[in-house]
Design an enzyme around this catalytic site. Structure first.
Site, PDB file in Angstrom:
ATOM      1  N   ASP A  80      -0.623  -4.966   6.041  1.00  0.00           N
ATOM      2  CA  ASP A  80      -1.614  -5.852   5.423  1.00  0.00           C
ATOM      3  C   ASP A  80      -1.377  -5.977   3.927  1.00  0.00           C
ATOM      4  O   ASP A  80      -0.734  -5.133   3.303  1.00  0.00           O
ATOM      5  CB  ASP A  80      -3.023  -5.295   5.654  1.00  0.00           C
ATOM      6  CG  ASP A  80      -3.170  -3.894   5.077  1.00  0.00           C
ATOM      7  OD1 ASP A  80      -2.244  -3.086   5.248  1.00  0.00           O
ATOM      8  OD2 ASP A  80      -4.202  -3.626   4.432  1.00  0.00           O
ATOM      9  N   GLU A  81      -1.923  -7.021   3.355  1.00  0.00           N
ATOM     10  CA  GLU A  81      -2.060  -7.196   1.905  1.00  0.00           C
ATOM     11  C   GLU A  81      -0.802  -6.840   1.119  1.00  0.00           C
ATOM     12  O   GLU A  81      -0.854  -6.025   0.199  1.00  0.00           O
ATOM     13  CB  GLU A  81      -3.201  -6.312   1.371  1.00  0.00           C
ATOM     14  CG  GLU A  81      -4.546  -6.690   1.889  1.00  0.00           C
ATOM     15  CD  GLU A  81      -5.651  -5.863   1.226  1.00  0.00           C
ATOM     16  OE1 GLU A  81      -6.637  -6.473   0.788  1.00  0.00           O
ATOM     17  OE2 GLU A  81      -5.514  -4.628   1.159  1.00  0.00           O
ATOM     18  N   VAL A  82       0.311  -7.452   1.459  1.00  0.00           N
ATOM     19  CA  VAL A  82       1.514  -7.169   0.691  1.00  0.00           C
ATOM     20  C   VAL A  82       1.435  -7.936  -0.627  1.00  0.00           C
ATOM     21  O   VAL A  82       1.155  -9.134  -0.663  1.00  0.00           O
ATOM     22  CB  VAL A  82       2.772  -7.553   1.481  1.00  0.00           C
ATOM     23  CG1 VAL A  82       4.023  -7.206   0.681  1.00  0.00           C
ATOM     24  CG2 VAL A  82       2.778  -6.831   2.817  1.00  0.00           C
ATOM     25  N   HIS A 113       0.822  -1.220   0.000  1.00  0.00           N
ATOM     26  CA  HIS A 113       0.000   0.000   0.000  1.00  0.00           C
ATOM     27  C   HIS A 113       0.850   1.262   0.000  1.00  0.00           C
ATOM     28  O   HIS A 113       0.494   2.251   0.651  1.00  0.00           O
ATOM     29  CB  HIS A 113      -0.943   0.005   1.207  1.00  0.00           C
ATOM     30  CG  HIS A 113      -2.032  -1.018   1.115  1.00  0.00           C
ATOM     31  ND1 HIS A 113      -3.166  -0.841   0.374  1.00  0.00           N
ATOM     32  CD2 HIS A 113      -2.129  -2.258   1.657  1.00  0.00           C
ATOM     33  CE1 HIS A 113      -3.938  -1.925   0.477  1.00  0.00           C
ATOM     34  NE2 HIS A 113      -3.327  -2.808   1.234  1.00  0.00           N
ATOM     35  N   GLU A 133      -2.043  -9.764   9.522  1.00  0.00           N
ATOM     36  CA  GLU A 133      -1.049 -10.519   8.754  1.00  0.00           C
ATOM     37  C   GLU A 133       0.324 -10.527   9.413  1.00  0.00           C
ATOM     38  O   GLU A 133       1.076 -11.501   9.301  1.00  0.00           O
ATOM     39  CB  GLU A 133      -0.893  -9.950   7.340  1.00  0.00           C
ATOM     40  CG  GLU A 133      -2.055 -10.232   6.423  1.00  0.00           C
ATOM     41  CD  GLU A 133      -2.998  -9.058   6.311  1.00  0.00           C
ATOM     42  OE1 GLU A 133      -3.316  -8.470   7.359  1.00  0.00           O
ATOM     43  OE2 GLU A 133      -3.410  -8.740   5.183  1.00  0.00           O
TER      44      GLU A 133
END
Lengths: 542, 542
Positions: free
Chosen positions: B340-342, B280, B391
């Site tokens: 998060d959400e790498v 992000h 995460e």
């Protein structure tokens, strides 16, 4: 029916607002369209034909004029045009005052100083109301710069205003452009519901304003329903006194209604009121004794009420007077009579002599048809045409040939359209455009992808489809959220109803619509974003 | 951890705003709750214990005072309280001027003329920032009328203001009432995202104001993300110069940030900024060379970038300086570090010597952990605690014991809560409260029905759950629609996090929340409707 409009503007502009979308970041969400400037700039809805040259002209607020062409049939007493000139001047330049010093300034060679508006309509006073047969045409004749409006129509001015952009120094610019335009469908409507929540006049006017920016031309005012009766009737004032949420603060007075109609007229918008019967009428019963059918529990009235009572003569006396009033208050040639979703769960007094005399016994749907037939006859005597929801047609009620059947059940393409047009009736479509049914992400695409003529039928049948309406039912919207929920989602419907059938490029639509929504925001309308993005000038409210 | 609050107000009021809901019509939609006045009036969130007597008192704007009790530890220099007094006076009476003639008027026997506020906190200057251990308690001692606030807290004043109602003559009234109150969870947050769309300061402040009306006490400011970097860093000004949507109009200056923090503090709200890395971060890369991982196409850089580059020392130099600044700009004891959400789809230069030297080769998730571990160490040196998305915990990164793990995946009750608390970490829940995922009809009920402790675990584990946050991610919201989309849907989360576990009556909640939403509207907040209804005073905007 299909209106043929010819509209050409010699104008404008590629390179339109470049930079506006430059900062978009590609999203991980694959459904996000590519963000790039459209070669059609921010035009919305897209005109039928557009040629934008590279030749640009500047405009200054101090020199630029919108004037009547000398050949124009519209005189200076055409207040409708004067009002539109002011409105579009303000859209284009803001309401900033002219600077005194620029008065004596010479205009440059590549400066556009005048927009001449040439009206060829015989109605030079511009007092007419718009109608379904209004020709919204305009045609350009000269290079710099003249719009010919076949009849009074706002769409040419709106298009002109959409061609303006700011160059890199912030100068208002417009490119020489040829536009030839006409709407694909003559009936392009928005339904708002002022019964489930009362909508303050300010909200209605703001949305009429936004409708004009999107070339919608019908405001379908679903004004009363079960929940409340905000229409203040001169003949039956007790309807709103008892049936409105509040008899003073939550009603539309005759002056309010008049203001809405005139505000709409000045923007080329028809106002079609809906007084939905025999169902959806709980609020009517509060102020009008014996109007609703009493429900029974065994042999006793249960205290609750069903639809309009079809077996009493007083019902028809009431309707006669009521619709006589409506026909004078609302100038449009049509009134919407509803007729949808009649609730048959109210047990009626099957053994009363009055019921038996009707011969219908317990056949509710026959009773309903009986009522509707008489109502249609009443409304016919007021010299109005009527629109009705599809159930009335489905139930086999005899309709006048000019009846408009409103299809709302069944989502996208559907068999109802085939049936109604096969029977020879004019039709409008709302089934795929219930904008109150919100969902996550870019649902405007779903509305955009609808093809209204995607049903089995002859060419003649297709010609009977005069348009459609985006409906925003009121259960979950009021002044707090209606405007951002409606725009720009309804804009998707606007383009579908205006532009050519083959205008279906979602990427191009995304890019034009993103800029169109920022233009609405700049004009003070809280139109919500399509996706991650920004507007150069964000909304100023909260 | 769980904060124990004691709060008693000797007050108020059944019969509260009667008539407001009288005009609700039973809906055909069966899911619509019954609309009747709650015996708890419009209290929201519901206090732990409420006893409302029938004894009512009147209040007049000319006589009523909110004053410091003489035993109060808060001096007149406590600007926080003075500010709150003004705010709540205006909520209660509007900002209308006192009438001169009532000055000499005698007060009647059943008139409430004074609210005494007794602060027992040692911080008499009220300069502290709220924290997770702030005791929001208050307790009443005398009958007419005194609130004792164990520490400075706005919740007592908010509750008092919610007890006011208008009698049939419009007179402001309050009934003698006993309230004993404390929040069930200490961390009650709202996440707003100012990266996908820039949120003007005005919008942020309006929502902080509304948070206080709902007793939320944490503003989780997801300030930057892929799409834009609006935070103006003193140390690295090029981050927003290059990474914001616009370097002047779409940034938060140091003065803006300070204003947000102070505005929040005055309302008992903590501001926890989130600087989400290593994913992000696309917008970070625009202003900071070499910060992001270059993606490769074969042996050549493809021109696109992945997450923060974990293998360069310059990355950690940058983070060190950046978070040093953040730790001074944001006073809260915690900062949210994201994690998060790498995105692992960026092919890296596997053959370069620098990559090989890390020993991670292509194991992206190990690389990620390596980065996060070093980042946490850096932030620890700034004396801040940190929150991270789940995460980071899932990937086995070593966390400080006081780390707050933020659970966002998996909807309602889920195993993640069990795992995180079993590992001994403090937890907050957001998974069931992603308010950006809109759907048709009354989705507030879904948020309301969540039980945060509904997972398998010991009592000790449950105590580790300190609260939750409602998240409004920014893809589809900006200034045009954020506020009505957030309220009153977030209010459902507010009550779940404040009130007792057994406060689960949907009907009662519907009725109180309907009135609470009208109160928000009256205070100028466009909180959207729950269902067909009206407010006595509708929203004035569009």
């Amino acid at each position: 029916m299909s209106t043929t409009l010819k509209f050409t503007v010699l104008l404008l502009a590629l390179g339109f607002c470049r930079g506006l979308l430059d900062n978009y970041i590609d999203e991980e969400e694959t459904e996000a369209p590519d963000a790039q400037a459209s070669k059609f700039g921010s035009l919305w809805p897209l005109p039928q034909k557009v040629q934008i040259s590279e030749v640009s002209f500047k405009l200054t607020s101090s020199s630029f004029k919108i004037v009547d062409a000398k050949e124009s049939s519209a005189g200076p007493s055409c207040s409708l045009l004067q009002d539109a000139y002011r409105r579009y001047y303000e859209y284009m330049f803001g309401s900033t005052k002219k600077l005194g010093l620029s008065k004596s300034r010479r205009t440059g060679p590549s400066e556009l100083t005048e927009l001449q508006v040439w009206i060829t309509s015989p109605d030079s006073e511009c007092d007419d109301y718009p109608s379904v047969t209004s020709d919204e045409s305009c045609e350009s004749l000269l290079f710099l710069i003249l719009i010919r409006l076949i009849q009074i129509s706002m769409s040419g001015l709106e298009t002109f205003s959409q061609l303006l952009y700011e160059d890199e120094y912030g100068a208002k610019s417009v490119n020489a452009t040829t536009i030839s335009d006409f709407p694909r469908f003559a009936h392009r409507g928005i339904l708002l519901d002022s019964s489930r929540h009362f909508l303050p006049i300010k909200v209605i006017l703001a949305n009429l304003e936004t409708m004009a920016m999107n070339k919608f031309n019908v405001f379908h005012w679903h004004i009363v329903d079960d929940q409340s009766f905000p229409y203040l009737s001169r003949t039956f004032p007790q309807l709103s006194q008892q049936g409105a949420y509040h008899p003073y603060t939550h009603v539309y007075t005759p002056a309010d209604v008049k203001m809405v109609i005139e505000f709409a007229r000045l923007r080329g918008i028809r106002v079609i009121p809906e007084f939905d019967t025999p169902g959806h009428t709980q609020s009517w019963g509060k102020g009008q004794k014996d109007l609703l059918t009493p429900c029974y529990s065994g042999s006793k009235p249960s205290g609750t009420f069903g639809p309009i009572n079809p077996i009493l003569n007083t019902t028809y006396d009431f309707m006669n007077q009521f619709f006589k009033e409506i026909s004078t208050v609302f100038p449009d040639a049509y009134v919407h009579l509803g007729g949808d979703e009649v609730d048959f769960t109210c047990p009626i007094q099957t053994f009363s002599s009055s019921w038996n005399s009707t011969g219908f016994k317990q056949d509710y749907s026959k009773l309903e048809s009986f009522y509707i037939q008489r109502l249609l006859d009443i409304v016919t005597t007021t010299n109005k045409g009527y629109m009705i929801w599809q159930e009335v047609f489905d139930n086999g009620v005899k309709l006048k040939p000019d009846t408009v059947v409103h299809v709302w059940i069944g989502g996208g393409s559907n068999e109802e359209m085939e049936k109604v047009t096969a029977a020879g009736y004019t039709t409008i479509l709302s089934a795929p455009w219930y904008l109150d049914l919100i969902s996550y992400a870019q649902d405007w695409q779903k509305y955009y992808k609808v093809e209204p003529l995607n049903f089995n039928g002859t060419e003649e049948q297709k010609k009977l489809v005069i348009g459609g309406e985006a409906c925003l039912w009121g259960e979950y919207v009021d002044a707090t959220n209606l405007t951002p929920r409606l725009w720009p989602r309804a804009s998707a419907v606007a383009e579908r109803l205006w532009s050519a059938k083959d205008v279906t490029d979602i990427n191009d639509a995304f890019n034009r619509l993103s800029m169109h929504r920022c233009r609405m925001v700049e004009r003070g309308i809280p139109a919500e974003p399509l996706f991650s993005s920004y507007c150069p000038r964000e909304y100023k409210g909260i």
